[in-house]
Write a protein that holds these residues in place. Structure first.
Motif, short mmCIF file in Angstrom:
data_model
loop_
_atom_site.label_atom_id
_atom_site.label_comp_id
_atom_site.label_asym_id
_atom_site.label_seq_id
_atom_site.Cartn_x
_atom_site.Cartn_y
_atom_site.Cartn_z
N ASP A 1 -13.20 -0.62 2.08
CA ASP A 1 -13.85 -0.18 3.32
C ASP A 1 -15.02 0.71 2.91
OD1 ASP A 1 -12.38 -1.39 5.33
OD2 ASP A 1 -10.88 0.20 5.38
N GLN B 1 4.80 -0.79 3.71
CA GLN B 1 3.53 -0.57 4.41
C GLN B 1 3.30 0.92 4.63
OE1 GLN B 1 1.29 -2.75 5.08
NE2 GLN B 1 2.38 -4.70 4.87
N TYR C 1 -7.77 8.46 4.95
CA TYR C 1 -6.65 9.20 5.53
C TYR C 1 -6.55 10.57 4.86
CZ TYR C 1 -5.04 4.23 5.85
OH TYR C 1 -4.93 2.86 6.03
N THR D 1 1.52 2.03 6.98
CA THR D 1 1.64 2.19 8.44
C THR D 1 3.08 2.51 8.84
OG1 THR D 1 -0.21 0.70 8.77
CG2 THR D 1 1.27 0.98 10.64
N LEU E 1 -9.51 3.75 0.67
CA LEU E 1 -9.48 2.32 0.29
C LEU E 1 -10.92 1.88 0.06
CD1 LEU E 1 -6.92 0.97 2.94
CD2 LEU E 1 -6.48 2.08 0.74
N GLU F 1 1.38 -2.09 12.37
CA GLU F 1 0.58 -2.81 11.38
C GLU F 1 0.30 -4.23 11.84
OE1 GLU F 1 -0.97 -1.67 8.87
OE2 GLU F 1 -1.34 -3.35 7.53
N LYS F 2 -0.98 -4.54 11.95
CA LYS F 2 -1.49 -5.89 12.20
C LYS F 2 -0.75 -6.64 13.32
CE LYS F 2 -3.36 -6.17 7.58
NZ LYS F 2 -2.79 -5.65 6.37
N VAL G 1 -7.21 1.26 12.33
CA VAL G 1 -7.26 2.20 11.21
C VAL G 1 -8.22 1.67 10.15
CG1 VAL G 1 -5.91 3.27 9.37
CG2 VAL G 1 -4.87 2.93 11.64
N VAL G 2 -9.08 2.57 9.68
CA VAL G 2 -10.02 2.25 8.61
C VAL G 2 -9.56 3.03 7.38
CG1 VAL G 2 -12.43 2.64 7.94
CG2 VAL G 2 -11.89 1.68 10.17
N GLY G 3 -9.91 2.54 6.18
CA GLY G 3 -9.27 3.07 4.97
C GLY G 3 -9.61 4.48 4.51
N LEU H 1 0.82 -1.21 0.00
CA LEU H 1 0.00 0.00 0.00
C LEU H 1 0.86 1.27 0.00
CD1 LEU H 1 -2.81 1.28 0.22
CD2 LEU H 1 -2.75 0.86 2.69
N ARG I 1 -19.01 1.04 9.21
CA ARG I 1 -18.04 0.59 8.21
C ARG I 1 -18.26 -0.90 7.90
NH1 ARG I 1 -13.35 -3.07 9.34
NH2 ARG I 1 -12.00 -2.82 7.53
N TYR J 1 -5.61 -5.04 11.22
CA TYR J 1 -5.61 -3.58 11.09
C TYR J 1 -4.27 -2.95 11.47
CZ TYR J 1 -10.71 -4.13 11.41
OH TYR J 1 -12.01 -4.50 11.20
N GLY J 2 -4.10 -1.69 11.04
CA GLY J 2 -3.11 -0.84 11.68
C GLY J 2 -3.73 -0.41 13.00
C1 G1P Z 1 -4.85 -1.81 5.12
C2 G1P Z 1 -3.84 -1.11 6.04
C3 G1P Z 1 -4.28 -1.27 7.50
C4 G1P Z 1 -5.70 -0.76 7.69
C5 G1P Z 1 -6.66 -1.47 6.70
C6 G1P Z 1 -8.04 -0.87 6.76
O1 G1P Z 1 -4.75 -3.20 5.33
O2 G1P Z 1 -2.56 -1.66 5.82
O3 G1P Z 1 -3.40 -0.55 8.34
O4 G1P Z 1 -6.13 -0.96 9.02
O5 G1P Z 1 -6.17 -1.35 5.35
O6 G1P Z 1 -8.93 -1.58 5.95
P1 G1P Z 1 -5.40 -4.29 4.31
O7 G1P Z 1 -6.83 -4.45 4.74
O8 G1P Z 1 -5.26 -3.73 2.94
O9 G1P Z 1 -4.60 -5.53 4.52
#
Ligand code: G1P
Length: 287
Positions: A133, A229, A207, A231, A130, A190-191, A203-205, A110, A252, A170-171
């Motif tokens: 989401d 990443q 920013y 994050t 993103l 991150e995760k 974190v939701v997509g 990302l 969401r 999630y982040g």
């Molecule tokens: C990404 C980000 C993550 C965030 C998430 C939200 O992860 O890396 O930090 O919390 O989107 O949907 P992914 O879902 O693409 O793995």
């Protein structure tokens, strides 16, 4: 304060959680009732005042580019009702709004995807959305974030309370004070495994960043999943900049997961003026 006009939609992801549906179709083109996910995200952005829509696309993603084209010439032989529908289709992107498409040649994460927009973003602040989401909110969550950005003049990230057991999806942010819906970040990871999660705010997509995020992403090395990443870029930026996390108002749906996607279709179907009542009756017979 510089005006927020630019928004990045990273849409190059492979969508492997949704195979076989995403073998030849971008996951962002999966419909919620009758509209693809990416269109919900684009409409939310336009409604929040963004005019430069930057899509980071990749292999097998041509349908997204096609979707936002207009094709007026192709329906000269349709009846009036269909012409009106097609006109609506051709106006998804209103006058004054531009679509810019950049390819991410390699799937390196990302953070790497966002970095591809650096030459277009220049010195301006920008948002990232993103599309998997899907967020049902009024006002839209991007509008809420822009407001917080204007209030703080600093980067703002959308977060929501999650079950700690889900922290590895999630982040996860950290702060010294979780008392309000707008908190200053002291860390982000991150995760993480639930045992190491610094909080239950994920974190939701959505920013909004001051442009210097790009400088930090350039310095970011490969992290989780051997990807660059976002994050990790945010973590570097945090050392010298204020970043806020905002617990937005709205629901969401994680449409990157099959269950989240089905839930969104049921809820948006129930809200649909034409289909809602019949769907409700049908669901009653099922439970
Ligand atoms: C990404 C980000 C993550 C965030 C998430 C939200 O992860 O890396 O930090 O919390 O989107 O949907 P992914 O879902 O693409 O793995």
């Amino acid at each position: 304060m510089a005006l927020l006009k630019k928004i990045i939609f990273p849409v190059a992801g492979l969508g492997s959680r949704f195979l076989p549906a995403t073998k030849a179709t971008p996951k962002e083109m999966l419909p919620i009732v009758d509209k693809p996910l990416i269109q919900y995200a684009v409409e939310e952005a336009i409604d929040a005042g963004f005019t430069d829509l930057i899509f980071i696309t990749g292999k097998s993603k041509r349908a997204i580019t096609d979707h936002f084209d207009s094709s007026l010439e192709s329906f000269s032989n349709l009846d009036e009702k269909k012409v009106s529908l097609m006109n609506e289709m051709n106006n998804i992107i209103p006058k004054g709004v531009s679509c810019i498409y950049i390819r991410q040649g390699e799937p390196l994460g990302l953070g790497h995807a966002i970095l591809q927009a650096k030459p277009v973003v220049g010195n301006e602040p920008f948002a990232v959305s993103l599309a998997d989401d899907l967020i049902d909110a009024a006002p839209g969550v991007l509008k809420q974030l822009v407001e917080k950005y204007e209030e703080t003049n600093d980067s703002v990230i959308a977060v929501q309370k999650i079950d700690k057991s889900d922290s590895n999806k999630y982040g996860i942010i950290d702060s010294n004070n979780f008392d309000s819906d707008l908190v200053k970040l002291t860390g982000i990871v991150e995760k993480p495994d639930p045992d190491f999660a610094p909080s239950n705010l994920g974190v939701v997509g959505r920013y909004v960043f001051n442009n210097n995020l790009m400088d930090y992403l350039e310095k970011t090395t490969f992290g989780a999943g051997h990807e660059i990443q976002l994050t990790d870029g945010i973590k570097l930026m945090l050392k010298q900049n204020n970043i806020y996390a905002y617990s937005f108002e709205g629901r969401r749906y994680d449409c990157g997961s099959k269950l989240g996607y089905l839930m969104a279709n049921v809820d948006y179907g129930l809200k649909h003026t034409e289909l809602g009542p019949a769907l409700k009756e049908y669901l009653k017979t099922k439970i």
